[in-house]
Write a protein that holds these residues in place. Sequence first.
Motif, PDB file in Angstrom:
ATOM      1  N   THR A  70      57.042 -25.071  27.919  1.00 58.65           N
ATOM      2  CA  THR A  70      58.110 -24.467  27.129  1.00 58.65           C
ATOM      3  C   THR A  70      57.796 -24.523  25.641  1.00 58.65           C
ATOM      4  OG1 THR A  70      59.757 -25.020  28.817  1.00 58.65           O
ATOM      5  CG2 THR A  70      60.584 -24.544  26.608  1.00 58.65           C
ATOM      6  N   THR A  71      57.273 -25.662  25.174  1.00 54.33           N
ATOM      7  CA  THR A  71      56.907 -25.795  23.760  1.00 54.33           C
ATOM      8  C   THR A  71      55.766 -24.854  23.395  1.00 54.33           C
ATOM      9  OG1 THR A  71      57.621 -28.107  23.705  1.00 54.33           O
ATOM     10  CG2 THR A  71      56.075 -27.394  21.996  1.00 54.33           C
ATOM     11  N   ALA A  72      54.717 -24.813  24.241  1.00 56.06           N
ATOM     12  CA  ALA A  72      53.581 -23.936  23.979  1.00 56.06           C
ATOM     13  C   ALA A  72      53.990 -22.468  24.051  1.00 56.06           C
ATOM     14  CB  ALA A  72      52.460 -24.219  24.976  1.00 56.06           C
ATOM     15  N   PHE A  73      54.869 -22.149  25.006  1.00 56.37           N
ATOM     16  CA  PHE A  73      55.329 -20.776  25.187  1.00 56.37           C
ATOM     17  C   PHE A  73      56.162 -20.314  23.990  1.00 56.37           C
ATOM     18  CE2 PHE A  73      58.447 -17.728  27.035  1.00 56.37           C
ATOM     19  CZ  PHE A  73      57.558 -16.761  27.481  1.00 56.37           C
ATOM     20  N   ARG A  74      56.968 -21.221  23.422  1.00 59.20           N
ATOM     21  CA  ARG A  74      57.771 -20.879  22.238  1.00 59.20           C
ATOM     22  C   ARG A  74      56.866 -20.496  21.069  1.00 59.20           C
ATOM     23  NH1 ARG A  74      61.120 -25.694  20.596  1.00 59.20           N
ATOM     24  NH2 ARG A  74      59.243 -26.249  19.427  1.00 59.20           N
ATOM     25  N   GLY A  75      55.792 -21.255  20.860  1.00 61.02           N
ATOM     26  CA  GLY A  75      54.848 -20.915  19.800  1.00 61.02           C
ATOM     27  C   GLY A  75      54.150 -19.593  20.066  1.00 61.02           C
ATOM     28  N   TYR A  76      53.788 -19.374  21.325  1.00 54.24           N
ATOM     29  CA  TYR A  76      53.151 -18.112  21.729  1.00 54.24           C
ATOM     30  C   TYR A  76      54.073 -16.933  21.442  1.00 54.24           C
ATOM     31  CZ  TYR A  76      52.266 -14.540  25.376  1.00 54.24           C
ATOM     32  OH  TYR A  76      52.109 -13.365  26.073  1.00 54.24           O
ATOM     33  N   LEU A  77      55.350 -17.053  21.820  1.00 59.17           N
ATOM     34  CA  LEU A  77      56.310 -15.977  21.559  1.00 59.17           C
ATOM     35  C   LEU A  77      56.444 -15.729  20.056  1.00 59.17           C
ATOM     36  CD1 LEU A  77      59.353 -16.579  23.973  1.00 59.17           C
ATOM     37  CD2 LEU A  77      57.601 -14.799  24.141  1.00 59.17           C
TER      38      LEU A  77
END
Length: 205
Positions: free
Chosen positions: A101-108
Amino acid sequence: MRTPITSDFGRRAALGLGAGAVVAALFPAAAFALTDAAARALIERTVADVNRAIASGKTGAALYADFERIFATYADVPVIARSALGVAARAASSAQMAAFTTAFRGYLARKYGKRFREFIGTRFEVQGARAVSSFYEVKSIAYMSGQAPFEVLWQVSDKSGKDKFFNLIIEGVNMLASERTEIGAMLDRRRGSLDALIADLKTAG
């Protein structure tokens, strides 16, 4: 001329995955606590922050940090992340889901920060909200100089305990559906390794 945003976000995802099916799985029908006025107010605040970010003149990491803050503040990132991961989320540990979730937030933030940079000088106008099943859909119109106006829809729910948007539809392209397709393909290329995907998402976007 502006590159059609539909090609950037994955037209095939919008055609292959109905928005209604994804949303229904995330938010079963329930009585509303959220109101149309509250949903509209959330998106008006979101749009104001987006406008400030794209007008700031920031680029690269500084701009993406602004967009990550916007996602963290206004978006239901855990719901979006779980939807994007799809069936693989069922086998993930709590620690893996938190890291994803943390990595995905940065990706988004990086991905959509790049897209919204195209909108410098654009005026977003929130036009209204309507109830759809168990959530609200807020309609906004983007007015770009020299281009035809286009529609941006924001889907809002309070099921997490706070008013948050959990989906974004730009020119008919559904973020949840598009990200589910793209993350699924990325996971396949890593032979199903969620840890490898998490590591790579930290620089992707």
